[in-house]
Design an enzyme around this catalytic site. Structure first.
Site, PDB file in Angstrom:
ATOM      1  N   GLY A  18      13.318  -9.656   9.097  1.00  0.00           N
ATOM      2  CA  GLY A  18      12.999  -8.307   8.607  1.00  0.00           C
ATOM      3  C   GLY A  18      13.381  -7.201   9.584  1.00  0.00           C
ATOM      4  O   GLY A  18      13.667  -7.453  10.764  1.00  0.00           O
ATOM      5  N   TYR A  19      13.352  -5.993   9.067  1.00  0.00           N
ATOM      6  CA  TYR A  19      13.722  -4.784   9.839  1.00  0.00           C
ATOM      7  C   TYR A  19      12.871  -4.655  11.108  1.00  0.00           C
ATOM      8  O   TYR A  19      13.399  -4.547  12.225  1.00  0.00           O
ATOM      9  CB  TYR A  19      13.511  -3.596   8.896  1.00  0.00           C
ATOM     10  N   ARG A  40      13.052 -17.323   5.105  1.00  0.00           N
ATOM     11  CA  ARG A  40      12.984 -18.074   3.849  1.00  0.00           C
ATOM     12  C   ARG A  40      14.168 -19.003   3.688  1.00  0.00           C
ATOM     13  O   ARG A  40      14.047 -20.090   3.173  1.00  0.00           O
ATOM     14  CB  ARG A  40      12.917 -17.114   2.656  1.00  0.00           C
ATOM     15  N   LEU A  70       6.020 -17.658   2.198  1.00  0.00           N
ATOM     16  CA  LEU A  70       4.617 -17.217   2.158  1.00  0.00           C
ATOM     17  C   LEU A  70       3.811 -17.989   1.124  1.00  0.00           C
ATOM     18  O   LEU A  70       2.610 -18.188   1.292  1.00  0.00           O
ATOM     19  CB  LEU A  70       4.557 -15.719   1.828  1.00  0.00           C
ATOM     20  N   THR A  89       4.405 -10.916  10.294  1.00  0.00           N
ATOM     21  CA  THR A  89       5.004  -9.667   9.791  1.00  0.00           C
ATOM     22  C   THR A  89       5.472  -9.806   8.343  1.00  0.00           C
ATOM     23  O   THR A  89       5.622  -8.794   7.661  1.00  0.00           O
ATOM     24  CB  THR A  89       6.234  -9.223  10.632  1.00  0.00           C
ATOM     25  N   SER A  91       6.012  -9.848   4.606  1.00  0.00           N
ATOM     26  CA  SER A  91       5.333  -9.326   3.408  1.00  0.00           C
ATOM     27  C   SER A  91       6.334  -8.410   2.722  1.00  0.00           C
ATOM     28  O   SER A  91       7.056  -7.673   3.401  1.00  0.00           O
ATOM     29  CB  SER A  91       4.096  -8.511   3.814  1.00  0.00           C
ATOM     30  N   SER A 134      -0.743  -1.960   8.012  1.00  0.00           N
ATOM     31  CA  SER A 134      -0.067  -0.701   7.698  1.00  0.00           C
ATOM     32  C   SER A 134      -1.096   0.424   7.632  1.00  0.00           C
ATOM     33  O   SER A 134      -2.300   0.160   7.450  1.00  0.00           O
ATOM     34  CB  SER A 134       0.606  -0.836   6.323  1.00  0.00           C
ATOM     35  N   LYS A 173      -1.385  -4.304   0.987  1.00  0.00           N
ATOM     36  CA  LYS A 173      -1.630  -4.283   2.437  1.00  0.00           C
ATOM     37  C   LYS A 173      -3.130  -4.212   2.728  1.00  0.00           C
ATOM     38  O   LYS A 173      -3.619  -4.832   3.669  1.00  0.00           O
ATOM     39  CB  LYS A 173      -0.899  -3.103   3.095  1.00  0.00           C
ATOM     40  N   PRO A 197       1.198   0.410  11.235  1.00  0.00           N
ATOM     41  CA  PRO A 197       2.191   1.480  11.384  1.00  0.00           C
ATOM     42  C   PRO A 197       2.257   2.391  10.168  1.00  0.00           C
ATOM     43  O   PRO A 197       1.953   1.987   9.046  1.00  0.00           O
ATOM     44  CB  PRO A 197       3.520   0.733  11.525  1.00  0.00           C
TER      45      PRO A 197
HETATM   46  P1  NAP Z   1      11.575  -6.112   5.499  1.00  0.00           P
HETATM   47  O1  NAP Z   1      12.769  -5.845   6.331  1.00  0.00           O
HETATM   48  O2  NAP Z   1      11.759  -6.160   4.029  1.00  0.00           O
HETATM   49  O3  NAP Z   1      10.884  -7.436   5.997  1.00  0.00           O
HETATM   50  C1  NAP Z   1       9.999  -8.151   5.191  1.00  0.00           C
HETATM   51  C2  NAP Z   1      10.079  -9.607   5.577  1.00  0.00           C
HETATM   52  O4  NAP Z   1       9.176 -10.343   4.749  1.00  0.00           O
HETATM   53  C3  NAP Z   1      11.461 -10.212   5.391  1.00  0.00           C
HETATM   54  O5  NAP Z   1      11.788 -10.928   6.545  1.00  0.00           O
HETATM   55  C4  NAP Z   1      11.282 -11.153   4.212  1.00  0.00           C
HETATM   56  O6  NAP Z   1      12.029 -12.332   4.339  1.00  0.00           O
HETATM   57  C5  NAP Z   1       9.820 -11.511   4.342  1.00  0.00           C
HETATM   58  N1  NAP Z   1       9.297 -11.995   3.074  1.00  0.00           N
HETATM   59  C6  NAP Z   1       9.135 -11.330   1.915  1.00  0.00           C
HETATM   60  N2  NAP Z   1       8.643 -12.149   0.976  1.00  0.00           N
HETATM   61  C7  NAP Z   1       8.521 -13.372   1.550  1.00  0.00           C
HETATM   62  C8  NAP Z   1       8.092 -14.648   1.115  1.00  0.00           C
HETATM   63  N3  NAP Z   1       7.670 -14.854  -0.138  1.00  0.00           N
HETATM   64  N4  NAP Z   1       8.080 -15.665   2.010  1.00  0.00           N
HETATM   65  C9  NAP Z   1       8.502 -15.496   3.277  1.00  0.00           C
HETATM   66  N5  NAP Z   1       8.949 -14.316   3.746  1.00  0.00           N
HETATM   67  C10 NAP Z   1       8.948 -13.273   2.891  1.00  0.00           C
HETATM   68  O7  NAP Z   1      10.421  -5.037   5.748  1.00  0.00           O
HETATM   69  P2  NAP Z   1       9.815  -4.384   7.056  1.00  0.00           P
HETATM   70  O8  NAP Z   1       9.847  -2.929   6.833  1.00  0.00           O
HETATM   71  O9  NAP Z   1      10.412  -4.945   8.278  1.00  0.00           O
HETATM   72  O10 NAP Z   1       8.307  -4.859   6.910  1.00  0.00           O
HETATM   73  C11 NAP Z   1       7.753  -5.867   7.717  1.00  0.00           C
HETATM   74  C12 NAP Z   1       6.251  -5.759   7.688  1.00  0.00           C
HETATM   75  O11 NAP Z   1       5.848  -4.484   8.144  1.00  0.00           O
HETATM   76  C13 NAP Z   1       5.617  -5.914   6.292  1.00  0.00           C
HETATM   77  O12 NAP Z   1       4.407  -6.611   6.448  1.00  0.00           O
HETATM   78  C14 NAP Z   1       5.342  -4.472   5.878  1.00  0.00           C
HETATM   79  O13 NAP Z   1       4.300  -4.373   4.960  1.00  0.00           O
HETATM   80  C15 NAP Z   1       4.953  -3.887   7.232  1.00  0.00           C
HETATM   81  N6  NAP Z   1       5.081  -2.432   7.331  1.00  0.00           N
HETATM   82  C16 NAP Z   1       6.293  -1.854   7.155  1.00  0.00           C
HETATM   83  C17 NAP Z   1       6.399  -0.471   7.292  1.00  0.00           C
HETATM   84  C18 NAP Z   1       7.720   0.239   7.127  1.00  0.00           C
HETATM   85  O14 NAP Z   1       7.734   1.469   7.013  1.00  0.00           O
HETATM   86  N7  NAP Z   1       8.827  -0.472   7.157  1.00  0.00           N
HETATM   87  C19 NAP Z   1       5.270   0.303   7.578  1.00  0.00           C
HETATM   88  C20 NAP Z   1       4.039  -0.333   7.757  1.00  0.00           C
HETATM   89  C21 NAP Z   1       3.966  -1.714   7.640  1.00  0.00           C
HETATM   90  P3  NAP Z   1      13.470 -12.540   3.699  1.00  0.00           P
HETATM   91  O15 NAP Z   1      14.435 -12.055   4.738  1.00  0.00           O
HETATM   92  O16 NAP Z   1      13.540 -13.995   3.469  1.00  0.00           O
HETATM   93  O17 NAP Z   1      13.521 -11.737   2.433  1.00  0.00           O
END
Ligand code: NAP
Length: 357
Positions: A18-19, A40, A70, A89, A91, A134, A173, A197
């Site tokens: 993820g990002y 995954r 997950l 992380t 989700s 979050s 969340k 965050p």
């Molecule tokens: P992201 O790049 O979409 O990362 C999400 C990750 O979750 C990906 O690695 C994805 O894996 C994985 N995922 C999703 N569904 C899954 C499943 N069923 N089984 C296993 N892995 C799964 O998003 P991000 O922005 O980095 O977010 C990461 C975390 O930070 C999340 O918990 C999000 O709620 C939290 N967050 C994000 C922000 C924001 O502004 N970005 C702010 C607050 C909190 P794949 O690569 O396999 O799809």
């Protein structure tokens, strides 16, 4: 109570592709750690390739990838073996484009948290779990501020306005963090530390992420928000600070509890002005704010998540968070948001994800 974490033991990071997780993995490898990253699909070069590049640039650490989902109960046992720290992380962070909010967001967030933390209960080496929660677990709509007499949100607050039908990502969340505290409180071996965050910005190390963060920054430059945006504030923070917060939460002996990781609450138009100042007028940055009474009735046509209720509760409302706990307890020194937005937009241009108008 202080709790010493052995940095020579592997650290598990779920959703390593993820990002945000990419930056966490980078910091851990640069610090010489062994990282057990779960993905995954380890054969998906698009999401795993950037991780391999990060690992190649940080040979002082070691990255091992494991397949885990997950919704697959036992899949976190193998990557967790021998770890003292678990960073959860993974989700989904999507706000549109799905049929069922329950299946797309709530189930993976809540069941996933349960599966990871139950694996922690089964793994005797685990001492600390760092959960990527979050601000969405802290508040739902900007209008909620009216019900907070102190006039800003702190770690004491919980989202009371989201539901499966209204702001389902925020609800996912909220439910996931509540579930995490419930499982934590029923045992006494591992400690839970949450990172909460705001909207994360700043350069991505991957092009595979579906994160709404990246989508939002692209929308500011590709014309999707041209010519007007709602007058809406979000708490923003740099991805590099969010990653640092996870590392501090993992290794500081006295880390505990929740941490708001935010660095200001600019409007979309304020961000667009920063981008125009740095990148000129060759891009379709939004030009003005549209009054709520207009945007309320057609925004959802362009964006299914911008329902009239969402616009009503979030446009033309103040928003304020207190980030002092993150500075005091995790020692965070935030990147200025101007740098966050500029570095992010530059990365999108370098990667060809935004073109001039
Ligand atoms: P992201 O790049 O979409 O990362 C999400 C990750 O979750 C990906 O690695 C994805 O894996 C994985 N995922 C999703 N569904 C899954 C499943 N069923 N089984 C296993 N892995 C799964 O998003 P991000 O922005 O980095 O977010 C990461 C975390 O930070 C999340 O918990 C999000 O709620 C939290 N967050 C994000 C922000 C924001 O502004 N970005 C702010 C607050 C909190 P794949 O690569 O396999 O799809």
């Amino acid at each position: 109570m202080d709790q010493i974490i052995d940095k020579t033991k592997p650290v598990m990071v779920t959703g390593a592709s993820g990002y945000i997780a990419n930056w966490i993995v980078k910091l851990l490898l640069e610090a010489g750690c062994t990282v057990h990253g779960t993905v995954r699909d380890p054969d998906n070069e698009k999401s795993v390739g950037p991780l391999k590049k990060i690992a190649a640039a940080a040979p002082q650490g070691t990255l091992k990838l494991f397949k885990a989902d997950l919704l697959d109960k036992g899949s976190f046992d193998a990557p967790m073996a021998g770890c003292e720290v678990v960073m959860h992380t993974a989700s989904p962070f999507v706000v549109r484009g799905f049929k069922s909010a329950h299946e797309a967001l709530i189930r993976p967030a809540v069941e996933g948290t349960r599966n990871v933390l139950e694996a922690a209960n089964r793994t005797a080496s685990v001492k600390r779990v760092v959960l990527t929660s979050s601000v969405a677990a802290v508040y739902g709509d900007c209008a909620d501020m009216k019900k907070i007499p102190r006039g800003f949100f702190t770690e004491d607050d919980w989202n009371f306005s989201s539901s499966e039908d209204h702001q389902p990502y925020s609800y996912s969340k909220f439910l996931a963090e509540k579930e995490a505290w419930k499982i934590h409180d029923a045992q006494n071996r591992w400690r839970l530390v949450t990172i909460n965050p705001g909207m994360v910005g700043g350069p991505a190390l991957t092009r595979a992420s579906a994160s709404t963060s990246i989508d939002t920054m692209r929308a500011l430059g590709n014309g999707r928000l041209w010519p007007a945006v709602p007058s809406m504030r979000l708490a923003w923070v740099d991805v590099r600070d969010v990653a640092q917060a996870h590392v501090e939460a993992a290794f500081r002996p006295d880390a505990e509890g929740r941490h708001l990781i935010t660095n200001g609450e600019p409007t979309m138009l304020e961000i667009a002005r920063i981008l125009r100042k740095h990148f000129g007028s060759g891009y379709k940055f939004p030009l003005f704010e549209m009054p709520k009474f207009i945007i309320k009735w057609f925004a959802w046509v362009i964006d299914s998540s911008a329902t009239p209720k969402f616009v009503e509760q979030n446009s033309e409302h103040p928003l304020k968070f207190d980030n002092s706990r993150s500075k005091q307890r995790l020692g965070l020194q935030y990147h200025p948001l101007e740098q966050t937005f500029v570095d992010h937009f530059k990365q999108l241009l370098d990667d060809g994800l935004i073109r001039r108008k």
